[in-house]
Write a protein that holds these residues in place. Structure first.
Motif, PDB file in Angstrom:
ATOM      1  N   PRO A   1       0.808  -1.216   0.000  1.00 55.69           N
ATOM      2  CA  PRO A   1       0.000   0.000   0.000  1.00 55.69           C
ATOM      3  C   PRO A   1       0.846   1.272   0.000  1.00 55.69           C
ATOM      4  O   PRO A   1       0.491   2.250  -0.639  1.00 55.69           O
ATOM      5  N   TYR A   2       1.956   1.244   0.729  1.00 55.65           N
ATOM      6  CA  TYR A   2       2.831   2.408   0.765  1.00 55.65           C
ATOM      7  C   TYR A   2       4.207   1.921   0.363  1.00 55.65           C
ATOM      8  O   TYR A   2       4.905   1.277   1.135  1.00 55.65           O
ATOM      9  N   VAL A   3       4.613   2.211  -0.875  1.00 53.98           N
ATOM     10  CA  VAL A   3       5.802   1.594  -1.437  1.00 53.98           C
ATOM     11  C   VAL A   3       7.099   2.058  -0.785  1.00 53.98           C
ATOM     12  O   VAL A   3       8.110   1.372  -0.874  1.00 53.98           O
ATOM     13  N   TYR A   4       7.101   3.197  -0.121  1.00 54.40           N
ATOM     14  CA  TYR A   4       8.331   3.714   0.472  1.00 54.40           C
ATOM     15  C   TYR A   4       8.534   3.258   1.914  1.00 54.40           C
ATOM     16  O   TYR A   4       9.521   3.588   2.537  1.00 54.40           O
ATOM     17  N   GLN A   5       7.576   2.505   2.442  1.00 51.38           N
ATOM     18  CA  GLN A   5       7.699   2.025   3.803  1.00 51.38           C
ATOM     19  C   GLN A   5       8.759   0.933   3.869  1.00 51.38           C
ATOM     20  O   GLN A   5       8.720  -0.019   3.104  1.00 51.38           O
ATOM     21  N   THR A   6       9.707   1.070   4.761  1.00 52.33           N
ATOM     22  CA  THR A   6      10.718   0.040   4.941  1.00 52.33           C
ATOM     23  C   THR A   6      10.165  -1.064   5.818  1.00 52.33           C
ATOM     24  O   THR A   6       9.139  -0.889   6.485  1.00 52.33           O
ATOM     25  N   GLN A   7      10.838  -2.183   5.829  1.00 50.25           N
ATOM     26  CA  GLN A   7      10.380  -3.303   6.657  1.00 50.25           C
ATOM     27  C   GLN A   7      10.489  -2.923   8.122  1.00 50.25           C
ATOM     28  O   GLN A   7      11.491  -2.408   8.572  1.00 50.25           O
TER      29      GLN A   7
END
Length: 68
Positions: A60-66
């Motif tokens: 959903p949010y592509v820039y979110q890191t693990q």
């Protein structure tokens, strides 16, 4: 003919392209060959389904890191 009609306008870019095509009539055929080589491909339904099944879902949010 209308009294208010302006003469037909062609831009410099359009004039250049028309002049180029007049000087090189084979240019359009070469463009079509190049397009057919790279883009105009026939895919079977099985191939299309395989591509669709192999696609990885986007987060959903592509820039979110693990989260650690």
């Amino acid at each position: 003919m209308s009294f208010f009609r302006r003469p037909d306008y062609t831009s410099d870019t359009t004039q250049f392209i028309e002049q180029l095509k007049a000087q090189h009539p084979e240019l359009e055929a070469e463009q079509r060959q190049g397009r057919a080589l790279l883009w105009d491909k026939q895919l079977s339904r099985d191939e299309q389904q395989a591509f669709k099944n192999a696609r990885v879902a986007q987060k959903p949010y592509v820039y979110q890191t693990q989260a650690s």
